[in-house]
Design a protein around this motif. Structure first.
Motif, PDB file in Angstrom:
ATOM      1  N   GLN A 130       0.850  -1.182   0.000  1.00 57.77           N
ATOM      2  CA  GLN A 130       0.000   0.000   0.000  1.00 57.77           C
ATOM      3  C   GLN A 130       0.889   1.235   0.000  1.00 57.77           C
ATOM      4  OE1 GLN A 130      -2.343  -0.838   3.596  1.00 57.77           O
ATOM      5  NE2 GLN A 130      -4.145  -0.753   2.264  1.00 57.77           N
ATOM      6  N   PRO A 131       0.361   2.359  -0.464  1.00 58.01           N
ATOM      7  CA  PRO A 131       1.146   3.598  -0.428  1.00 58.01           C
ATOM      8  C   PRO A 131       1.618   3.901   0.993  1.00 58.01           C
ATOM      9  CG  PRO A 131      -0.855   3.902  -1.719  1.00 58.01           C
ATOM     10  CD  PRO A 131      -0.955   2.549  -1.065  1.00 58.01           C
ATOM     11  N   GLY A 132       2.871   4.307   1.108  1.00 57.17           N
ATOM     12  CA  GLY A 132       3.442   4.661   2.401  1.00 57.17           C
ATOM     13  C   GLY A 132       3.995   3.493   3.195  1.00 57.17           C
ATOM     14  N   VAL A 133       3.936   2.288   2.626  1.00 67.71           N
ATOM     15  CA  VAL A 133       4.437   1.096   3.309  1.00 67.71           C
ATOM     16  C   VAL A 133       5.605   0.557   2.506  1.00 67.71           C
ATOM     17  CG1 VAL A 133       3.849  -1.239   4.090  1.00 67.71           C
ATOM     18  CG2 VAL A 133       2.136   0.573   4.212  1.00 67.71           C
ATOM     19  N   ASP A 134       6.671   0.133   3.202  1.00 72.89           N
ATOM     20  CA  ASP A 134       7.884  -0.333   2.522  1.00 72.89           C
ATOM     21  C   ASP A 134       7.705  -1.649   1.784  1.00 72.89           C
ATOM     22  OD1 ASP A 134       9.253   1.879   3.419  1.00 72.89           O
ATOM     23  OD2 ASP A 134      10.048   0.859   5.186  1.00 72.89           O
ATOM     24  N   GLY A 135       6.935  -2.569   2.331  1.00 79.08           N
ATOM     25  CA  GLY A 135       6.774  -3.864   1.685  1.00 79.08           C
ATOM     26  C   GLY A 135       5.772  -4.720   2.419  1.00 79.08           C
ATOM     27  N   VAL A 136       5.349  -5.783   1.778  1.00 81.00           N
ATOM     28  CA  VAL A 136       4.412  -6.728   2.372  1.00 81.00           C
ATOM     29  C   VAL A 136       5.204  -7.708   3.231  1.00 81.00           C
ATOM     30  CG1 VAL A 136       2.718  -8.542   1.863  1.00 81.00           C
ATOM     31  CG2 VAL A 136       2.827  -6.481   0.425  1.00 81.00           C
ATOM     32  N   GLN A 137       4.713  -7.959   4.432  1.00 84.51           N
ATOM     33  CA  GLN A 137       5.364  -8.882   5.354  1.00 84.51           C
ATOM     34  C   GLN A 137       4.393  -9.984   5.747  1.00 84.51           C
ATOM     35  OE1 GLN A 137       7.137  -7.026   8.785  1.00 84.51           O
ATOM     36  NE2 GLN A 137       7.535  -5.143   7.667  1.00 84.51           N
ATOM     37  N   TYR A 138       4.920 -11.050   6.310  1.00 87.01           N
ATOM     38  CA  TYR A 138       4.071 -12.093   6.871  1.00 87.01           C
ATOM     39  C   TYR A 138       4.182 -12.049   8.398  1.00 87.01           C
ATOM     40  CZ  TYR A 138       8.441 -14.808   7.073  1.00 87.01           C
ATOM     41  OH  TYR A 138       9.714 -15.238   7.316  1.00 87.01           O
ATOM     42  N   PRO A 139       3.199 -12.612   9.108  1.00 91.38           N
ATOM     43  CA  PRO A 139       3.223 -12.571  10.570  1.00 91.38           C
ATOM     44  C   PRO A 139       4.490 -13.217  11.128  1.00 91.38           C
ATOM     45  CG  PRO A 139       1.081 -13.291   9.790  1.00 91.38           C
ATOM     46  CD  PRO A 139       1.993 -13.252   8.590  1.00 91.38           C
ATOM     47  N   GLY A 140       5.177 -12.495  11.986  1.00 90.33           N
ATOM     48  CA  GLY A 140       6.420 -12.971  12.596  1.00 90.33           C
ATOM     49  C   GLY A 140       7.648 -12.286  12.035  1.00 90.33           C
ATOM     50  N   GLU A 141       7.556 -11.767  10.831  1.00 92.74           N
ATOM     51  CA  GLU A 141       8.705 -11.132  10.180  1.00 92.74           C
ATOM     52  C   GLU A 141       9.076  -9.807  10.864  1.00 92.74           C
ATOM     53  OE1 GLU A 141      10.089 -10.503   5.547  1.00 92.74           O
ATOM     54  OE2 GLU A 141       7.967 -10.779   5.994  1.00 92.74           O
ATOM     55  N   TYR A 142       8.085  -8.989  11.147  1.00 92.90           N
ATOM     56  CA  TYR A 142       8.326  -7.706  11.818  1.00 92.90           C
ATOM     57  C   TYR A 142       8.967  -7.941  13.188  1.00 92.90           C
ATOM     58  CZ  TYR A 142       7.184  -3.346  14.260  1.00 92.90           C
ATOM     59  OH  TYR A 142       7.247  -2.196  14.992  1.00 92.90           O
ATOM     60  N   GLU A 143       8.419  -8.907  13.933  1.00 92.81           N
ATOM     61  CA  GLU A 143       8.939  -9.200  15.263  1.00 92.81           C
ATOM     62  C   GLU A 143      10.371  -9.725  15.196  1.00 92.81           C
ATOM     63  OE1 GLU A 143       4.575  -9.110  15.337  1.00 92.81           O
ATOM     64  OE2 GLU A 143       6.028 -10.065  14.028  1.00 92.81           O
ATOM     65  N   ALA A 144      10.679 -10.535  14.188  1.00 91.71           N
ATOM     66  CA  ALA A 144      12.043 -11.055  14.028  1.00 91.71           C
ATOM     67  C   ALA A 144      13.021  -9.907  13.782  1.00 91.71           C
ATOM     68  CB  ALA A 144      12.102 -12.072  12.881  1.00 91.71           C
ATOM     69  N   ARG A 145      12.612  -8.932  12.963  1.00 95.35           N
ATOM     70  CA  ARG A 145      13.463  -7.761  12.737  1.00 95.35           C
ATOM     71  C   ARG A 145      13.663  -6.961  14.016  1.00 95.35           C
ATOM     72  NH1 ARG A 145      10.655  -6.018   7.912  1.00 95.35           N
ATOM     73  NH2 ARG A 145      11.396  -7.475   6.382  1.00 95.35           N
ATOM     74  N   ASN A 146      12.605  -6.807  14.787  1.00 97.72           N
ATOM     75  CA  ASN A 146      12.726  -6.077  16.056  1.00 97.72           C
ATOM     76  C   ASN A 146      13.634  -6.804  17.034  1.00 97.72           C
ATOM     77  OD1 ASN A 146      11.384  -3.691  15.683  1.00 97.72           O
ATOM     78  ND2 ASN A 146       9.407  -4.522  16.268  1.00 97.72           N
ATOM     79  N   ARG A 147      13.550  -8.127  17.094  1.00 97.18           N
ATOM     80  CA  ARG A 147      14.463  -8.879  17.967  1.00 97.18           C
ATOM     81  C   ARG A 147      15.898  -8.650  17.549  1.00 97.18           C
ATOM     82  NH1 ARG A 147      10.376 -12.663  17.656  1.00 97.18           N
ATOM     83  NH2 ARG A 147      11.433 -13.830  16.005  1.00 97.18           N
ATOM     84  N   GLU A 148      16.136  -8.613  16.248  1.00 96.19           N
ATOM     85  CA  GLU A 148      17.483  -8.374  15.737  1.00 96.19           C
ATOM     86  C   GLU A 148      17.948  -6.959  16.081  1.00 96.19           C
ATOM     87  OE1 GLU A 148      19.318  -8.140  11.319  1.00 96.19           O
ATOM     88  OE2 GLU A 148      18.123  -9.936  11.734  1.00 96.19           O
ATOM     89  N   LEU A 149      17.077  -5.967  15.874  1.00 95.74           N
ATOM     90  CA  LEU A 149      17.430  -4.577  16.164  1.00 95.74           C
ATOM     91  C   LEU A 149      17.653  -4.330  17.655  1.00 95.74           C
ATOM     92  CD1 LEU A 149      14.945  -2.675  13.811  1.00 95.74           C
ATOM     93  CD2 LEU A 149      17.434  -2.773  13.593  1.00 95.74           C
TER      94      LEU A 149
END
Length: 178
Positions: A130-149
């Protein structure tokens, strides 16, 4: 790839999201809360009054039905009980849990299953966002990135940190805080 994990409440927002909004003095999204009298409100503090307000379910009547099923599964199968009056919460969020874990490698045709999951994830990643969003993710992907960060440290907003300091003092471990 990070595991595909769905961890969700059936409410329109999570109670901890409301707690953070209240601590920051911000409003909750319209349609996500009612006060103790059943009136719609955007004040997340309504959840923490006596008597408390309530979170509304996502998805209207279908979300309400899912919420009731989730409450029964989590409350009964965990042995922790439901939110019915015989189990007072005394202002604390009780978090009984129901988890359904599936191992797709248990059955036959594991090569096809693995290929199909990978192809589906690739398809999701290739979908235009969607406009303003970097990319489509699946459930768990965002959280995995946050754990890494946040592997080495966490940042808390001042109101949340003050709440943690108060809790630490209340339970007698304030000296252990940095």
């Amino acid at each position: 790839r990070p595991p595909f994990i769905v961890d969700m409440a059936t409410s329109s927002i999570a109670v901890n999201k409301a707690r953070v909004l209240a601590a920051k003095g911000e409003q909750a999204p319209p349609g996500s809360l009612i006060d103790a009298q059943g009136n719609p409100t955007t004040d997340p503090g309504a959840l923490f009054t006596d008597p408390p307000g309530a979170l509304l379910p996502f998805g209207g009547h279908k979300g309400y039905a899912m919420g009731l099923v989730a409450e029964l599964l989590a409350g009964v199968l965990s042995g922790g009980g439901t939110i019915q009056p015989e189990h007072p919460r005394n202002g604390v969020a009780t978090n009984n849990m129901f988890a359904l874990l599936l191992d797709p490698q248990v059955d036959f045709n594991t090569d096809w299953r693995s290929m199909e999951v990978g192809a589906f994830i690739d398809y999701l990643h290739a979908c235009p966002p969607q406009p303003g969003v970097d990319g489509v993710q699946y459930p768990g992907e965002y959280e995995a990135r946050n754990r890494e960060l946040n592997a080495d440290s966490l940042e808390f907003s001042p109101p949340i940190w003050e709440g943690l300091k108060k809790l630490a003092a209340d339970v007698g471990v304030a000296d252990a805080l940095p």
